[in-house]
Write a protein that holds these residues in place. Structure first.
Motif, mmCIF file in Angstrom:
data_model
loop_
_atom_site.group_PDB
_atom_site.id
_atom_site.type_symbol
_atom_site.label_atom_id
_atom_site.label_comp_id
_atom_site.label_asym_id
_atom_site.label_seq_id
_atom_site.Cartn_x
_atom_site.Cartn_y
_atom_site.Cartn_z
ATOM 1 N N TYR A 23 -10.417 20.215 -13.728
ATOM 2 C CA TYR A 23 -11.217 21.047 -13.183
ATOM 3 C C TYR A 23 -11.866 21.219 -14.842
ATOM 4 C CZ TYR A 23 -12.261 20.213 -8.510
ATOM 5 O OH TYR A 23 -12.611 19.721 -6.895
ATOM 6 N N ARG A 24 -13.033 21.485 -15.577
ATOM 7 C CA ARG A 24 -13.523 21.945 -16.737
ATOM 8 C C ARG A 24 -14.478 22.524 -17.036
ATOM 9 N NH1 ARG A 24 -9.368 19.688 -17.223
ATOM 10 N NH2 ARG A 24 -8.863 18.527 -18.731
ATOM 11 N N LYS A 26 -16.851 24.558 -19.256
ATOM 12 C CA LYS A 26 -17.481 24.809 -21.446
ATOM 13 C C LYS A 26 -17.546 25.983 -21.527
ATOM 14 C CE LYS A 26 -20.096 20.024 -21.492
ATOM 15 N NZ LYS A 26 -18.993 20.031 -23.027
ATOM 16 N N ALA A 27 -17.261 26.209 -22.580
ATOM 17 C CA ALA A 27 -17.462 27.857 -23.265
ATOM 18 C C ALA A 27 -18.931 27.865 -23.360
ATOM 19 C CB ALA A 27 -16.203 27.413 -24.743
ATOM 20 N N GLU A 28 -19.726 27.358 -24.147
ATOM 21 C CA GLU A 28 -21.004 28.091 -24.354
ATOM 22 C C GLU A 28 -21.608 27.751 -22.422
ATOM 23 O OE1 GLU A 28 -22.660 23.414 -23.876
ATOM 24 O OE2 GLU A 28 -22.580 24.309 -25.446
ATOM 25 N N GLU A 29 -20.753 27.611 -21.293
ATOM 26 C CA GLU A 29 -21.477 28.139 -20.252
ATOM 27 C C GLU A 29 -21.120 29.947 -20.082
ATOM 28 O OE1 GLU A 29 -22.240 28.491 -15.371
ATOM 29 O OE2 GLU A 29 -23.093 27.361 -17.552
ATOM 30 N N THR A 328 -4.526 11.105 -20.449
ATOM 31 C CA THR A 328 -4.708 10.739 -19.716
ATOM 32 C C THR A 328 -5.093 11.878 -18.376
ATOM 33 O OG1 THR A 328 -3.700 8.493 -18.952
ATOM 34 C CG2 THR A 328 -4.215 9.679 -17.115
ATOM 35 N N TYR A 329 -4.560 12.728 -18.110
ATOM 36 C CA TYR A 329 -4.841 13.620 -17.606
ATOM 37 C C TYR A 329 -6.280 15.504 -18.019
ATOM 38 C CZ TYR A 329 -1.393 13.729 -14.453
ATOM 39 O OH TYR A 329 -0.175 13.496 -13.344
ATOM 40 N N VAL A 330 -5.935 14.981 -19.688
ATOM 41 C CA VAL A 330 -6.929 15.963 -20.752
ATOM 42 C C VAL A 330 -8.338 15.103 -20.174
ATOM 43 C CG1 VAL A 330 -7.738 16.626 -22.549
ATOM 44 C CG2 VAL A 330 -5.051 16.692 -22.050
ATOM 45 N N ASN A 331 -8.383 13.894 -20.688
ATOM 46 C CA ASN A 331 -9.707 13.002 -20.128
ATOM 47 C C ASN A 331 -10.142 13.304 -18.768
ATOM 48 O OD1 ASN A 331 -9.503 12.837 -23.088
ATOM 49 N ND2 ASN A 331 -8.770 10.839 -22.883
ATOM 50 N N ARG A 332 -9.698 13.453 -18.071
ATOM 51 C CA ARG A 332 -9.757 13.299 -16.398
ATOM 52 C C ARG A 332 -10.100 14.322 -16.601
ATOM 53 N NH1 ARG A 332 -5.836 14.054 -11.446
ATOM 54 N NH2 ARG A 332 -5.652 15.987 -12.547
ATOM 55 N N LYS A 333 -11.937 14.424 -15.883
ATOM 56 C CA LYS A 333 -12.469 16.083 -16.326
ATOM 57 C C LYS A 333 -13.403 16.134 -15.982
ATOM 58 C CE LYS A 333 -12.936 15.903 -20.337
ATOM 59 N NZ LYS A 333 -13.026 16.563 -21.526
ATOM 60 N N LYS A 334 -13.744 17.055 -14.821
ATOM 61 C CA LYS A 334 -15.087 17.004 -14.082
ATOM 62 C C LYS A 334 -15.182 18.824 -14.180
ATOM 63 C CE LYS A 334 -17.282 17.167 -9.505
ATOM 64 N NZ LYS A 334 -16.928 17.300 -7.639
ATOM 65 N N TYR A 335 -16.806 19.131 -14.738
ATOM 66 C CA TYR A 335 -17.910 19.953 -15.089
ATOM 67 C C TYR A 335 -18.168 20.725 -13.942
ATOM 68 C CZ TYR A 335 -16.793 18.407 -19.876
ATOM 69 O OH TYR A 335 -15.930 18.221 -21.096
ATOM 70 N N ILE A 336 -17.586 22.579 -13.678
ATOM 71 C CA ILE A 336 -18.034 23.370 -13.377
ATOM 72 C C ILE A 336 -18.983 23.909 -13.916
ATOM 73 C CG2 ILE A 336 -16.424 23.305 -11.373
ATOM 74 C CD1 ILE A 336 -15.147 25.277 -11.938
ATOM 75 N N ASP A 337 -20.067 24.779 -13.083
ATOM 76 C CA ASP A 337 -20.392 26.222 -13.393
ATOM 77 C C ASP A 337 -19.810 27.424 -13.439
ATOM 78 O OD1 ASP A 337 -21.144 27.231 -11.351
ATOM 79 O OD2 ASP A 337 -23.185 25.950 -11.271
ATOM 80 N N TYR A 338 -20.353 28.361 -13.738
ATOM 81 C CA TYR A 338 -19.217 30.103 -14.146
ATOM 82 C C TYR A 338 -19.332 30.423 -12.810
ATOM 83 C CZ TYR A 338 -17.405 34.195 -15.285
ATOM 84 O OH TYR A 338 -17.085 35.313 -15.402
#
Length: 350
Positions: A23-24, A26-29, A328-338
């Motif tokens: 999970y990721r 974003k700083a802007e979120e 591979t782990y760094v590029n494997r990502k799913k974005y979530i909201d706050y």
């Protein structure tokens, strides 16, 4: 006085492995919620509801074992460095030892030194194997770091870590240690007292008298003791609380940023604290060539730095593909909201 730390028996890395949660945010979120528009990193990793420093440590340890190709029973010490271990009173190292099949003939302990707990464990493992007390020891650095809602740290406090199996230098080691050096002072730039949920920091005090003073002195002393210069290194990995600090340290030392960027992961996963440099070095080992020399300098608030010089060996070519690579782990990502981030990090304290 001799300052270089070097064991009687030469030692190296038999196996290494990293793990970063999927999970990721974003700083802007985060900035959207708190009305902030300037960010120290682009995004950061977030552990899932079923992940913590222990589970990340197990994944990293298993990846290190895959590359080492040894019987886990041969590992006589498992030392775990973290400031976010799941239990206040109960060792994490014992659980990892059991999970990878290393028990019962093994030493296990948890190390603490803010963000350099992982390299403290590594220094100890080097000494343990170098003194011939044992042939193999595992050092792990992992964190699921905390940041108070709305605080500067919330933009960077990420999650991840790596494990390293140390053994005698041989044709089976992927890299060997030329030497190391530790530099420590009582500099209270960052702390978290008992029963507090979030750490506190000294704002500007965390830069010049803390991070830069220790990192630069550790790196310079190591190079002087080994008779090396910045030009002798092909890669450099510094503690990465953000993107600016490690690049500034490199500039002060005369190291071009091209040698730093391959191991600079904080822009994508945030500050992994005890796991920061261990994860960064694992990313470099994934791409390094035999003969490459790596400068590795950690930093932990309180404060201190450990500096290492690594030389990559031929075995890296056959071992690096035996486990998932760090990117591979760094590029494997799913974005979530706050909202999901706050739930995952249990920020809603009732």
């Amino acid at each position: 006085m001799k300052k270089l730390l070097k064991p009687r028996r030469e030692v190296g890395i038999v196996g290494y492995g990293a793990y970063v949660p999927m999970y990721r945010i974003k700083a802007e979120e985060i900035g959207r919620v708190w009305g902030v528009s300037r960010f120290p990193v682009q995004e950061k990793s977030v552990p899932g509801l079923d992940e913590d420093a222990l589970t990340i440590g197990i994944e990293a340890a298993r990846n290190a074992l895959r590359r080492a190709g040894i019987d886990p029973k041969l590992i006589r010490a498992i030392w775990f460095g973290s400031e976010s271990k799941p239990y206040a009173v109960k060792p994490t190292g014992t659980v990892i030892a059991e999970a990878i099949g290393a028990t019962p003939d093994v030493s296990a302990a948890d190390f603490e030194f803010a963000c350099k707990a992982g390299t403290e464990a590594l220094q100890t493992a080097i000494g343990f194997v170098g003194s011939e007390m044992a042939d193999y020891a595992m050092a792990i650095g992992v964190d699921t770091s905390q940041g108070r809602p709305g605080d500067h740290l919330e933009f960077t406090a990420g999650a991840g870590g790596a494990a390293y199996i140390i053994g005698p230098k041989s044709s089976d080691t992927v890299a060997y240690f030329e030497g190391s050096y530790s530099y420590v002072t009582d500099t209270p730039d960052f702390w978290r007292r008992q029963h507090e949920h979030y750490p506190r920091h000294g704002n500007r005090f965390t830069g010049e008298p803390a991070y830069f003073h220790h990192v630069i002195n550790a790196a310079k002393t190591l190079m002087e003791e080994l008779g090396l210069t910045a030009d002798d290194f092909d890669y450099a990995v510094f503690h990465q609380p953000n993107v600016k600090f490690p690049l500034t340290a490199a500039k002060i030392l005369g190291i071009p940023k091209e040698k730093v960027l391959p191991g600079l992961l904080s822009n994508y996963i945030g500050n992994a604290y005890s796991g920061a440099t261990l994860t960064g070095v694992s990313a470099v080992l994934d791409i390094a060539k035999p003969g490459d020399r790596i400068l590795w300098v950690s930093f932990g608030s309180g404060a201190g730095s450990d500096a290492f010089s690594l030389v990559v060996q031929d075995a890296i070519e056959e071992k690096r593909d035996l486990a998932p690579k760090t990117m591979t782990y760094v590029n494997r990502k799913k974005y979530i909201d706050y909202a999901l981030y706050a739930k995952a990090r249990r920020k809603l304290i009732m």
